[in-house]
Scaffold this motif. Structure first.
Motif, PDB file in Angstrom:
ATOM      1  N   ILE A 222       0.857  -1.138  -0.079  1.00  0.00           N
ATOM      2  CA  ILE A 222      -0.013   0.064  -0.032  1.00  0.00           C
ATOM      3  C   ILE A 222       0.914   1.060   0.083  1.00  0.00           C
ATOM      4  O   ILE A 222       0.611   2.094  -0.858  1.00  0.00           O
ATOM      5  CB  ILE A 222      -0.857  -0.012   1.010  1.00  0.00           C
ATOM      6  CG1 ILE A 222      -1.999  -1.077   0.896  1.00  0.00           C
ATOM      7  CG2 ILE A 222      -1.685   1.369   1.341  1.00  0.00           C
ATOM      8  CD1 ILE A 222      -2.939  -1.219   2.198  1.00  0.00           C
ATOM      9  N   LEU A 223       1.998   1.383   1.104  1.00  0.00           N
ATOM     10  CA  LEU A 223       2.850   2.479   0.930  1.00  0.00           C
ATOM     11  C   LEU A 223       3.760   2.443  -0.453  1.00  0.00           C
ATOM     12  O   LEU A 223       3.891   3.690  -0.929  1.00  0.00           O
ATOM     13  CB  LEU A 223       3.537   2.289   2.361  1.00  0.00           C
ATOM     14  CG  LEU A 223       3.180   2.322   3.511  1.00  0.00           C
ATOM     15  CD1 LEU A 223       3.827   2.146   4.640  1.00  0.00           C
ATOM     16  CD2 LEU A 223       2.223   3.834   3.492  1.00  0.00           C
TER      17      LEU A 223
ATOM     18  N   VAL B 120       1.064   4.414  -2.946  1.00  0.00           N
ATOM     19  CA  VAL B 120       0.602   5.486  -2.323  1.00  0.00           C
ATOM     20  C   VAL B 120       1.560   6.612  -2.685  1.00  0.00           C
ATOM     21  O   VAL B 120       1.311   7.726  -3.218  1.00  0.00           O
ATOM     22  CB  VAL B 120       0.095   5.649  -0.915  1.00  0.00           C
ATOM     23  CG1 VAL B 120      -0.136   7.064  -0.449  1.00  0.00           C
ATOM     24  CG2 VAL B 120      -1.259   4.881  -0.740  1.00  0.00           C
ATOM     25  N   PHE B 121       2.860   6.188  -2.250  1.00  0.00           N
ATOM     26  CA  PHE B 121       3.829   7.442  -2.428  1.00  0.00           C
ATOM     27  C   PHE B 121       4.329   7.347  -3.834  1.00  0.00           C
ATOM     28  O   PHE B 121       5.223   8.232  -4.013  1.00  0.00           O
ATOM     29  CB  PHE B 121       4.964   7.064  -1.359  1.00  0.00           C
ATOM     30  CG  PHE B 121       4.333   7.519   0.038  1.00  0.00           C
ATOM     31  CD1 PHE B 121       4.720   8.926   0.384  1.00  0.00           C
ATOM     32  CD2 PHE B 121       3.844   6.842   1.059  1.00  0.00           C
ATOM     33  CE1 PHE B 121       4.452   9.448   1.582  1.00  0.00           C
ATOM     34  CE2 PHE B 121       3.510   7.395   2.203  1.00  0.00           C
ATOM     35  CZ  PHE B 121       3.452   8.650   2.492  1.00  0.00           C
TER      36      PHE B 121
ATOM     37  N   VAL C  64       2.273   9.975  -4.938  1.00  0.00           N
ATOM     38  CA  VAL C  64       2.524  11.328  -4.499  1.00  0.00           C
ATOM     39  C   VAL C  64       3.912  11.715  -5.287  1.00  0.00           C
ATOM     40  O   VAL C  64       3.921  13.151  -5.700  1.00  0.00           O
ATOM     41  CB  VAL C  64       2.852  11.115  -3.273  1.00  0.00           C
ATOM     42  CG1 VAL C  64       3.394  12.366  -2.514  1.00  0.00           C
ATOM     43  CG2 VAL C  64       1.609  10.952  -2.315  1.00  0.00           C
TER      44      VAL C  64
END
Length: 312
Positions: free
Chosen positions: A157-158, A161-162, A165
Motif C-alpha cells: 500500500i505504501l 500511495v507514495f 505522490v
C-alpha cells in the motif's frame, strides 16, 4: 568522485564481499548465512539510494525467499539493518566527500560568525534542520514501528500511495536549488523524511518528492536527499553500535554477515548514486513510479494466490 574511481571502488567492494561469502568467512551454523547477507547488502545499496524503499525491500526479499533467521531474531535484524545502512552511508560519504567537507566547514563557520551568508552555509543548516524530525521520531517510536509496521501488505500500500505522490510532485517546475529553500521548508523536508520510518515509503523517495514539490530540479532533489542520509544514518550507527554491539549480546557469527553486508551495500550504493544522477539529468522519476506500482501489485497478487502470507 570520478566515474572511474566509483566503478573501481564499487567493483572492489562487491568482489571482496563475494570472496568472503564463498569462503564462509566468520559464518557459523545457526546464524545468518553470508550469501543472504550478500544479497541483502546489494538490495540495500540499490534501494536505499533509488526512491523505491530499502526497508520495504529488506522485508520483501526474505519474505519471498522464506528466509526466517532475521524474522526469528528481531534484535539481530534491527542491528543488521543499521549495518547495511552503514554501507550506503559510506557510499554517500565517499561519493560526496568534497561536498560534505565544504558543508561541514560552512556550518562551523556560521557558529563562529553567527551569520548565514553563503549558499553552502544555508544548505548546511538545511541539512541540520531536516535531520531533527527523523532522528527524534525514530528514537521515540523505534519499538512501535518495529512491532506494528512492515507487513508485506502494508508495504504494498505504501509503495503505491507514495508512487502517486512522487508522480504528482515530479510534475512541478524545476526552478530552485537547495540554497533557495528556507529553513522552514528544510524542516518540512525533514518531517517528510520521518515518514520513511514506515517500510515502503522510501527515505530517498519521500525526500526527493518533498524537494520536487518545493521546486528543486531533479538533480538537486536527488543530491540533497543523498546528503540528508549521512547524519541520520551516522546517528543510528553510533547508537546501535554502542547499545547492541558494544553493550549488547548479538548471536555468535554476526561478524561475517555484517562485514559482507556492509561491503555489498557500499558497492551497490556507489553504483546506484552514479546511475541515478546520470539518469535524472535527462529523465523524469516516472520509471520509479511504475516500478513501485508494479511491485505493489505483485505483492498483493502473491498474497491473494496464497503463495505467501500477508504477514511476515
Amino acid at each position: 568522485m570520478r566515474r572511474t574511481v566509483v566503478f573501481a571502488v564499487a567493483g572492489a567492494s562487491l568482489a571482496l564481499a563475494a570472496l568472503l561469502t564463498v569462503a564462509g568467512a566468520g559464518e557459523t551454523a545457526g546464524s545468518l548465512p553470508n550469501w543472504q547477507a550478500f544479497v541483502l547488502g546489494i538490495v540495500q545499496g540499490a534501494t536505499e539510494l533509488l526512491p523505491i524503499s530499502s526497508s520495504g525491500h529488506l522485508i520483501l526479499v526474505p519474505w519471498l525467499g522464506d528466509w526466517t533467521f532475521l524474522q526469528e531474531n528481531d534484535a539481530f535484524n534491527q542491528t543488521f539493518d543499521v549495518a547495511l545502512h552503514l554501507g550506503t552511508m559510506l557510499a554517500v560519504g565517499a561519493y560526496f566527500l568534497a561536498d560534505l567537507v565544504e558543508l561541514a566547514r560552512a556550518w562551523l563557520r556560521t557558529l563562529a560568525t553567527r551569520r548565514i551568508e553563503t549558499g553552502d552555509e544555508k544548505v548546511a543548516w538545511l541539512i541540520v534542520v531536516a535531520t531533527i524530525p527523523a532522528a527524534l521520531l525514530g528514537f521515540l517510536f523505534e519499538d512501535v514501528i518495529a512491532e506494528h509496521l512492515g507487513e508485506p501488505w502494508q508495504i504494498a500500500i505504501l509503495l503505491a500511495v507514495f508512487a502517486i505522490v512522487l508522480w504528482l510532485a515530479d510534475r512541478r517546475p524545476q526552478s530552485r536549488r537547495p540554497a533557495d529553500l528556507t529553513l522552514v521548508q528544510g524542516l518540512g523536508i525533514g518531517l517528510a523524511q520521518s515518514l520513511a520510518l514506515m517500510p515502503g515509503v522510501s527515505r530517498s523517495g519521500v525526500t526527493i518528492t518533498a524537494g520536487r514539490y518545493l521546486g528543486l530540479d531533479r538533480d538537486s532533489a536527488a543530491r540533497f536527499s543523498f546528503l540528508l542520509l549521512v547524519p541520520v544514518v551516522l546517528g543510528a550507527v553510533l547508537y546501535k553500535g554502542v547499545t547492541d554491539v558494544l553493550l549488547g549480546d548479538l548471536p555468535s557469527g554476526w561478524q561475517g554477515p555484517f562485514l559482507v553486508g556492509v561491503l555489498a551495500s557500499l558497492g551497490s550504493g556507489l553504483l546506484a548514486i552514479e546511475w541515478l544522477l546520470g539518469y535524472v539529468r535527462r529523465h523524469t522519476y516516472d520509471v520509479f513510479v511504475v516500478y513501485r506500482l508494479v511491485v505493489a501489485a505483485l505483492i498483493l497478487l502473491v498474497i491473494a494466490t496464497g503463495a505467501r502470507g500477508a504477514g511476515f
